[in-house]
Design a protein around this motif. Structure first.
Motif, PDB file in Angstrom:
ATOM      1  N   ILE A   1     -16.084 -75.609  17.502  1.00  0.00           N
ATOM      2  CA  ILE A   1     -14.803 -76.063  16.964  1.00  0.00           C
ATOM      3  C   ILE A   1     -13.702 -75.361  17.747  1.00  0.00           C
ATOM      4  O   ILE A   1     -13.598 -74.129  17.718  1.00  0.00           O
ATOM      5  CB  ILE A   1     -14.658 -75.728  15.469  1.00  0.00           C
ATOM      6  N   PHE A   2     -12.911 -76.108  18.462  1.00  0.00           N
ATOM      7  CA  PHE A   2     -11.749 -75.560  19.159  1.00  0.00           C
ATOM      8  C   PHE A   2     -10.529 -75.737  18.264  1.00  0.00           C
ATOM      9  O   PHE A   2     -10.366 -76.767  17.603  1.00  0.00           O
ATOM     10  CB  PHE A   2     -11.521 -76.271  20.492  1.00  0.00           C
ATOM     11  N   SER A   3      -9.675 -74.719  18.259  1.00  0.00           N
ATOM     12  CA  SER A   3      -8.540 -74.728  17.348  1.00  0.00           C
ATOM     13  C   SER A   3      -7.264 -74.323  18.067  1.00  0.00           C
ATOM     14  O   SER A   3      -7.287 -73.491  18.986  1.00  0.00           O
ATOM     15  CB  SER A   3      -8.806 -73.768  16.184  1.00  0.00           C
ATOM     16  N   THR A   4      -6.145 -74.899  17.625  1.00  0.00           N
ATOM     17  CA  THR A   4      -4.845 -74.538  18.198  1.00  0.00           C
ATOM     18  C   THR A   4      -4.313 -73.229  17.631  1.00  0.00           C
ATOM     19  O   THR A   4      -3.320 -72.702  18.120  1.00  0.00           O
ATOM     20  CB  THR A   4      -3.805 -75.641  17.935  1.00  0.00           C
ATOM     21  N   GLY A   5      -4.960 -72.690  16.597  1.00  0.00           N
ATOM     22  CA  GLY A   5      -4.545 -71.440  15.994  1.00  0.00           C
ATOM     23  C   GLY A   5      -5.747 -70.693  15.473  1.00  0.00           C
ATOM     24  O   GLY A   5      -6.866 -71.199  15.469  1.00  0.00           O
ATOM     25  N   PRO A   6      -5.543 -69.458  15.021  1.00  0.00           N
ATOM     26  CA  PRO A   6      -6.678 -68.665  14.528  1.00  0.00           C
ATOM     27  C   PRO A   6      -7.275 -69.266  13.266  1.00  0.00           C
ATOM     28  O   PRO A   6      -6.559 -69.680  12.360  1.00  0.00           O
ATOM     29  CB  PRO A   6      -6.054 -67.295  14.248  1.00  0.00           C
ATOM     30  N   ALA A   7      -8.600 -69.334  13.215  1.00  0.00           N
ATOM     31  CA  ALA A   7      -9.305 -69.848  12.042  1.00  0.00           C
ATOM     32  C   ALA A   7     -10.753 -69.397  12.106  1.00  0.00           C
ATOM     33  O   ALA A   7     -11.349 -69.317  13.186  1.00  0.00           O
ATOM     34  CB  ALA A   7      -9.231 -71.376  11.981  1.00  0.00           C
ATOM     35  N   GLU A   8     -11.326 -69.111  10.951  1.00  0.00           N
ATOM     36  CA  GLU A   8     -12.701 -68.648  10.869  1.00  0.00           C
ATOM     37  C   GLU A   8     -13.657 -69.655  11.502  1.00  0.00           C
ATOM     38  O   GLU A   8     -13.582 -70.859  11.249  1.00  0.00           O
ATOM     39  CB  GLU A   8     -13.078 -68.439   9.398  1.00  0.00           C
TER      40      GLU A   8
ATOM     41  N   HIS B   1      -5.610 -70.806  22.590  1.00  0.00           N
ATOM     42  CA  HIS B   1      -4.611 -69.939  23.209  1.00  0.00           C
ATOM     43  C   HIS B   1      -5.101 -68.494  23.333  1.00  0.00           C
ATOM     44  O   HIS B   1      -4.757 -67.806  24.287  1.00  0.00           O
ATOM     45  CB  HIS B   1      -3.315 -69.973  22.401  1.00  0.00           C
ATOM     46  N   ARG B   2      -5.925 -68.047  22.415  1.00  0.00           N
ATOM     47  CA  ARG B   2      -6.420 -66.668  22.474  1.00  0.00           C
ATOM     48  C   ARG B   2      -7.330 -66.460  23.663  1.00  0.00           C
ATOM     49  O   ARG B   2      -7.339 -65.388  24.282  1.00  0.00           O
ATOM     50  CB  ARG B   2      -7.165 -66.325  21.185  1.00  0.00           C
ATOM     51  N   HIS B   3      -8.096 -67.467  24.002  1.00  0.00           N
ATOM     52  CA  HIS B   3      -9.101 -67.334  25.058  1.00  0.00           C
ATOM     53  C   HIS B   3      -8.629 -67.860  26.412  1.00  0.00           C
ATOM     54  O   HIS B   3      -9.318 -67.674  27.404  1.00  0.00           O
ATOM     55  CB  HIS B   3     -10.392 -68.061  24.654  1.00  0.00           C
ATOM     56  N   GLU B   4      -7.456 -68.475  26.446  1.00  0.00           N
ATOM     57  CA  GLU B   4      -7.089 -69.138  27.692  1.00  0.00           C
ATOM     58  C   GLU B   4      -6.787 -68.163  28.818  1.00  0.00           C
ATOM     59  O   GLU B   4      -6.814 -68.526  29.990  1.00  0.00           O
ATOM     60  CB  GLU B   4      -5.881 -70.060  27.466  1.00  0.00           C
ATOM     61  N   ASP B   5      -6.491 -66.893  28.506  1.00  0.00           N
ATOM     62  CA  ASP B   5      -6.166 -65.924  29.545  1.00  0.00           C
ATOM     63  C   ASP B   5      -7.342 -65.016  29.882  1.00  0.00           C
ATOM     64  O   ASP B   5      -7.172 -63.996  30.552  1.00  0.00           O
ATOM     65  CB  ASP B   5      -4.969 -65.067  29.102  1.00  0.00           C
ATOM     66  N   ASP B   6      -8.549 -65.364  29.406  1.00  0.00           N
ATOM     67  CA  ASP B   6      -9.705 -64.509  29.653  1.00  0.00           C
ATOM     68  C   ASP B   6     -10.124 -64.484  31.123  1.00  0.00           C
ATOM     69  O   ASP B   6     -10.770 -63.545  31.570  1.00  0.00           O
ATOM     70  CB  ASP B   6     -10.905 -64.978  28.820  1.00  0.00           C
ATOM     71  N   GLY B   7      -9.781 -65.513  31.856  1.00  0.00           N
ATOM     72  CA  GLY B   7     -10.169 -65.584  33.255  1.00  0.00           C
ATOM     73  C   GLY B   7      -8.976 -65.794  34.158  1.00  0.00           C
ATOM     74  O   GLY B   7      -7.848 -65.980  33.711  1.00  0.00           O
ATOM     75  N   GLU B   8      -9.215 -65.775  35.435  1.00  0.00           N
ATOM     76  CA  GLU B   8      -8.144 -65.970  36.411  1.00  0.00           C
ATOM     77  C   GLU B   8      -7.672 -67.420  36.396  1.00  0.00           C
ATOM     78  O   GLU B   8      -8.493 -68.345  36.360  1.00  0.00           O
ATOM     79  CB  GLU B   8      -8.652 -65.591  37.807  1.00  0.00           C
ATOM     80  N   LEU B   9      -6.360 -67.611  36.418  1.00  0.00           N
ATOM     81  CA  LEU B   9      -5.810 -68.965  36.419  1.00  0.00           C
ATOM     82  C   LEU B   9      -6.172 -69.665  37.717  1.00  0.00           C
ATOM     83  O   LEU B   9      -6.026 -69.127  38.801  1.00  0.00           O
ATOM     84  CB  LEU B   9      -4.285 -68.920  36.272  1.00  0.00           C
ATOM     85  N   ARG B  10      -6.653 -70.861  37.591  1.00  0.00           N
ATOM     86  CA  ARG B  10      -6.984 -71.657  38.772  1.00  0.00           C
ATOM     87  C   ARG B  10      -6.128 -72.914  38.741  1.00  0.00           C
ATOM     88  O   ARG B  10      -5.729 -73.384  37.671  1.00  0.00           O
ATOM     89  CB  ARG B  10      -8.459 -72.039  38.743  1.00  0.00           C
ATOM     90  N   PRO B  11      -5.820 -73.476  39.889  1.00  0.00           N
ATOM     91  CA  PRO B  11      -5.052 -74.726  39.888  1.00  0.00           C
ATOM     92  C   PRO B  11      -5.903 -75.871  39.380  1.00  0.00           C
ATOM     93  O   PRO B  11      -7.137 -75.821  39.431  1.00  0.00           O
ATOM     94  CB  PRO B  11      -4.699 -74.916  41.371  1.00  0.00           C
TER      95      PRO B  11
END
Length: 407
Positions: A158-165, A171-181
């Motif tokens: 389940i992908f979510s736009t905000g925090p949820a159990e 958004h929380r995980h989008e910066d876990d890796g290097e940004l690629r084009p």
């Protein structure tokens, strides 16, 4: 063509390519190219906006790229189905692009759907993931998604736009890796890009496969007919998962034209008028009830629609007296009608049409290659003015529903 979908006959596919209706590009390729042109013309222009965020073309593509990385890190790959059940928000646009970028297949689900509809969609489509907003209009979508996942083991994430159990917060995980084009997904442009839902009367909706090539033509041709171009600003007030606000010309038409798409979650006339004035909206796709509500605005509020240039009314017929009243009350606005279906065929009145045509008809076919017949029970053309069954085909009309050979 993926298993369960009906391909276009070879002679028709070759014709649509030869005559320029279909191009050898995918939706992400086309959006990336349009974004480059838009940035060149207006580096600070807004691509998408909602009540809390606004993203330029650079930031829109960057977020889509980050979301694509999140999807891949959680096991989503080419061909996987992802049910998207988001309200109107910027994340709808960037997640849609992210899915298309990695070759995953979005399945459009309305925010109003509940367990019966979602379990059917997830099961029938074989979806591996669902994307939700944790809460919308007082309803706990995250809790519902967890119930559906428990009932259907094939639904893994389940992908979510905000925090949820129990959810992966995009958004929380989008910066876990290097940004690629954006890689400008180089899949097959004649393959299925996404699934829309039918609006028929046979109970649960059927899945409508739309290819990159046919849907790009759909959105581009609709944008041209509606006068949507660079500098235009379109308000997405209808649920974005519908074909009308998604690509007729809608969000996709805006992204391909260098226009701005503004999401709102309200269809109330007073709030729409406020959004139109604040965002200087030029184009409003709507249904007749919304158009009628605009007529009920107090005279003092009507100047708030001064930026509006085109109202495109679909979903059902706009009655002639209402259309003429709109033209009288708002003489600077072109009233345009559209008859269409998520399966394909679109008929529009043109902006240059006479008032008689614009107010008393739902226009003519979008594409010169559209073919239409109205027939009786035996498949024989009926006489002019008689009622019959509509048959149509063309470069953006499907040849069959997903996994429904009898249809």
């Amino acid at each position: 063509m993926i298993q369960g979908c009906t391909p276009y006959p070879v002679e028709f596919a070759e014709r649509y390519v030869r005559e320029g209706y279909w191009c050898a590009e995918t939706i992400p390729q086309a959006v990336a190219a349009a974004a480059t042109q838009a940035r060149t013309r207006q580096p600070r222009a807004t691509a998408i906006a909602d009540s809390v965020r606004r993203l330029g073309y650079n930031k829109m593509l960057a977020e889509a790229s980050r979301f694509a990385a999140v999807l891949e890190r959680h096991g989503i790959k080419r061909g996987d189905r992802v049910v998207i059940q988001l309200p109107n928000c910027t994340e709808f646009a960037t997640l849609l692009l992210a899915c298309l970028e990695i070759g995953a297949l979005p399945v459009m689900a309305l925010p109003a759907f509940r367990r019966a509809e979602l379990e059917y969609l997830v099961s029938f489509a074989g979806a591996k993931a669902i994307a939700i907003a944790p809460e919308y209009r007082g309803f706990e979508h995250a809790a519902l998604a967890r119930e559906v996942r428990s009932a259907l083991p094939g639904l893994e994430t389940i992908f979510s736009t905000g925090p949820a159990e129990g959810c992966v917060e995009l958004h929380r995980h989008e910066d876990d890796g290097e940004l690629r084009p954006m890689r400008s997904h180089r899949g097959d442009p004649f393959e299925v890009a996404l699934f829309l839902l039918s609006g028929g009367t046979t109970g649960l909706p059927k899945l409508i496969p739309r290819t990159h090539a046919d849907y790009l033509y759909n959105a581009r041709a609709a944008a041209k007919v509606c006068g949507l171009g660079a500098g235009s600003r379109i308000l997405i007030a209808l649920p974005a998962e519908h074909n009308f606000p998604l690509a007729c010309p809608g969000l996709l038409g805006a992204m391909l034209s260098g226009a701005t798409a503004v999401f709102t979650q309200s269809a109330q006339a007073v709030e729409l008028a406020a959004s139109i004035e604040r965002e200087q909206i030029s184009h409003l796709p709507c249904v007749p009830t919304v158009a009628m509500a605009l007529l009920d605005l107090p005279a003092a509020a009507r100047p708030s629609l001064s930026s509006l240039r085109v109202i495109t009314v679909g979903g059902q017929r706009l009655q002639e007296p209402t259309a003429r009243a709109l033209r009288k009350v708002y003489p600077w606005i072109a009233v345009q009608q559209v008859f269409g279906m998520a399966e394909g065929l679109l008929c529009y009145t043109r902006l240059e049409d006479s008032d008689d045509a614009a107010c008393a008809s739902q226009g003519r076919p979008l594409a010169p290659a559209d073919q239409i017949r109205i027939v009786d029970a035996a498949g024989i053309d009926v006489a002019e003015g008689e009622i019959g069954e509509l048959w149509c085909r063309g470069p953006y009309t499907i040849r069959g529903y997903f996994r429904a050979p009898d249809r």
